[in-house]
Design an enzyme around this catalytic site. Structure first.
Site, mmCIF file in Angstrom:
data_model
loop_
_atom_site.group_PDB
_atom_site.id
_atom_site.type_symbol
_atom_site.label_atom_id
_atom_site.label_comp_id
_atom_site.label_asym_id
_atom_site.label_seq_id
_atom_site.Cartn_x
_atom_site.Cartn_y
_atom_site.Cartn_z
ATOM 1 N N ASP A 258 -0.689 -1.840 5.888
ATOM 2 C CA ASP A 258 -1.729 -2.819 6.163
ATOM 3 C C ASP A 258 -1.624 -4.004 5.203
ATOM 4 O O ASP A 258 -1.320 -3.835 4.022
ATOM 5 C CB ASP A 258 -3.097 -2.146 6.014
ATOM 6 C CG ASP A 258 -4.248 -3.082 6.324
ATOM 7 O OD1 ASP A 258 -4.403 -3.444 7.497
ATOM 8 O OD2 ASP A 258 -4.989 -3.450 5.387
ATOM 9 N N GLU A 291 2.008 -4.748 9.011
ATOM 10 C CA GLU A 291 1.046 -5.752 9.461
ATOM 11 C C GLU A 291 1.168 -6.865 8.439
ATOM 12 O O GLU A 291 0.883 -6.661 7.258
ATOM 13 C CB GLU A 291 -0.381 -5.198 9.494
ATOM 14 C CG GLU A 291 -1.360 -6.168 10.137
ATOM 15 C CD GLU A 291 -2.562 -6.486 9.259
ATOM 16 O OE1 GLU A 291 -3.396 -7.286 9.696
ATOM 17 O OE2 GLU A 291 -2.660 -5.962 8.145
#
Length: 585
Positions: A258, A291
């Site tokens: 993330d 991401e």
């Protein structure tokens, strides 16, 4: 049957003689004592470089914590289990207790991935997910991706407020329940991917600043707070070993990192990739997913498996809904051209100025195969970060969503669907957490003020209608309403998903190894023709029209799917999709 164990540098590790060695990096602490329930505190040995260790006569299930210089007792930052939450004692876990039923599992090659993103808590914990594996396998899902599951403050959370990266959240089930879920998924030929967060810690239960202030880079700040010192060897290893721990001890098939753009030391990614490659068993498929707001195509070019394609989502979302505020402003000038670039080159932003931030964003990506990009119409971020958590079918015309859904599941990019999307779920997915007191009030007000820049929420009365993230009712309202699966609409969406994934399995996946763009043409506003050259000299052609106009086209040969089902040859109707697969000349 076989047990797997990854011996960590940090935390509690059971030795072959039944004793346990405890290790803590605490450079801000002069002395550290080990406190085990029922035993006297034991002073840990220091190497003079901030590392403290001791071997103690205790084994599995023992509760322990570390007492640092100011006298405060803190949980183990590398704890495997926190039975009483992040503020309680840590628990010694013997990884060898779980006997894997499918130790021979080697994973699946990436081009076969059809990802299903889910939140463990909303689906009933690890046991609840297990109960849905058969229907997901029958549908054609080949990978489930779990939102973060490491320990966080409270009993419910998206997972991005975690503070103990090695400990699974107690509210989802015992660590062995997680292993059973992964085992059961592998039995059904389903990969399991874990979302991990390494750029910040949550606001409750993070004691690292007390005894390891060197963990943090006070010159680096972001929206999540003080940065993390990835250029320090102990910090780098702490997170690299965390990836290896999930992959080796829990047998996850990959991780999704993330907010990779917030990791300041770019060399960490190369070090991670090298350690993973030299640690995993020969022939095993393990996938490292990003991401990354930076659209760093270099990481994809250098071996990272794929990246969530936010550009693709955002361009499609603007075409489907007409929304243009917030980060959708970046795609509001010409979303048709943006979508065409996604289909041809992967990213929209490849170095241009981002009007949202005023900074250059991205780098060229046109040489990368389509499978380096994960496409989606919905996910936890773009749905849950809306004020009222609306699903796409609430925001756009269903016939347009249906055409975009066909593009999602039949394009050469790797598709990802969000829990419930397969049956047309319209249950909102809210932002939720479980904090208390002043912190809870700050989060509630901060959440509401966050939307004050949007035209719809200029009125404070409307902002006050945004659900309180800390309320149990907000969490409960986010659970997908499975009764909708049995409605006519739910059955129709399920049938559509099953049909499209069956087509993908037969006509797309076998030829995806080196999928490259063979050209894209804009037909009109919202209408695009895209082609890809696939393996075995196959040419995939896709027409999509997300507008309410119709366009003339040259009818492709060898059709594999059209929507709507009845259509006039040579015409691309409003809200339509056409796909064909033929041999290249």
């Amino acid at each position: 049957m076989r047990a797997f164990h990854f011996r960590k540098t940090f935390g509690a590790e059971i030795l072959d003689d039944g004793r346990t060695v405890f290790t803590l990096w605490a450079p801000s602490s002069e002395d550290v004592f080990l406190k085990i329930d029922g035993m006297q505190n034991q002073k840990m040995h220091s190497d003079g470089l901030g590392h403290f260790s001791i071997t103690a006569s205790c084994s599995a299930d023992a509760r322990y914590c570390f007492c640092v210089s100011d006298g405060q007792c803190v949980p183990d930052p590398a704890s495997r289990s926190q039975p009483d939450g992040v503020l309680g004692a840590s628990e010694v876990i013997d990884p060898k207790q779980y006997q894997w039923q499918h130790p021979e599992w080697q994973g699946r090659p990436w081009h076969e991935a059809v990802i299903y993103e889910l939140h463990a808590g909303l689906l009933g914990g690890y046991d609840g997910i297990c109960r849905q594996l058969d229907e997901l396998a029958a549908l054609g899902i080949t990978a489930i991706e779990l939102m973060p599951i490491n320990s966080f403050g409270g009993t419910r959370n998206w997972g991005y407020d975690g503070v103990l990266p090695y400990a699974t959240a107690v509210s989802y089930g015992h660590p062995n329940k997680l292993k059973h879920l992964i085992d059961a998924a592998h039995a059904r030929n389903i990969m399991v991917i874990l979302d991990v967060v390494y750029n910040h810690f949550g606001p409750v239960g993070n004691f690292l600043p007390i005894y390891a202030d060197d963990f943090f880079d006070h010159d680096q700040h972001s929206t999540w707070g003080i940065g993390i010192h990835f250029n320090k060897p102990d910090v780098r290893d702490f997170f690299i070993e965390n990836v290896l721990y999930w992959i080796m001890e829990y047998r996850f098939d990959g991780v999704r990192i993330d907010a990779a753009s917030a990791i300041s030391d770019h060399t960490w990614f190369g070090a991670l990739q090298e350690r993973v490659q030299t640690t995993i068993e020969p022939g095993r498929h393990v996938h490292l997913i990003l991401e990354n707001e930076n659209n760093d195509a270099g990481l994809l070019r250098n071996g990272f498996t794929a990246q969530w394609n936010d550009d693709g989502h955002n361009a499609l979302h603007v075409l489907l809904t007409g929304e243009h505020e917030g980060y959708y402003k970046m795609f509001s000038k010409d979303p048709t051209e943006d979508m065409a670039r996604v289909l041809a080159e992967g990213f929209v932003y490849q170095g241009q100025i981002n009007p949202y931030s005023g900074k250059n964003r991205g780098m060229p990506s046109d040489d990368l195969p389509a499978t380096k990009f994960i496409l989606f119409l919905q996910n936890h971020d773009q749905t849950g970060n809306r004020a009222f958590g609306e699903r796409l079918l609430v925001l756009a015309k269903p016939e347009a969503v249906k055409a975009a859904y066909a593009l999602l599941l039949l394009s050469p990019m790797i598709p990802m669907i969000f829990m419930g999307e397969e049956w047309g779920c319209i249950t909102p997915f809210y932002f939720f957490c479980d904090f208390h007191g002043e912190l809870a009030e700050r989060i509630k007000e901060g959440r509401r003020n966050e939307f004050s820049q949007f035209s719809t929420f200029q009125d404070e009365t409307i902002r006050k209608q945004i659900p309180d993230p800390n309320a149990l009712s907000t969490f409960e309202a986010s659970k997908p309403d499975r009764s909708l699966r049995d409605t006519d609409s739910g059955k129709a969406w399920l049938a559509l998903t099953h049909h499209l994934l069956a087509l993908r399995k037969k006509w797309i996946i076998p030829y995806l190894h080196h999928a490259q763009s063979a050209g894209v043409k804009i037909i009109g506003i919202g209408a695009i023709c895209a082609r890809w050259s696939l393996d075995n000299k196959k040419l995939l052609t896709i027409f999509i029209n997300l507008s309410d106009k119709e366009y003339e086209i040259i009818e492709p040969h060898s059709l594999i799917y059209t929507v709507p089902d009845t259509r006039q040859a040579g015409v691309l109707p409003a809200f339509s999709f056409v796909a064909s697969l033929e041999n290249m000349p």
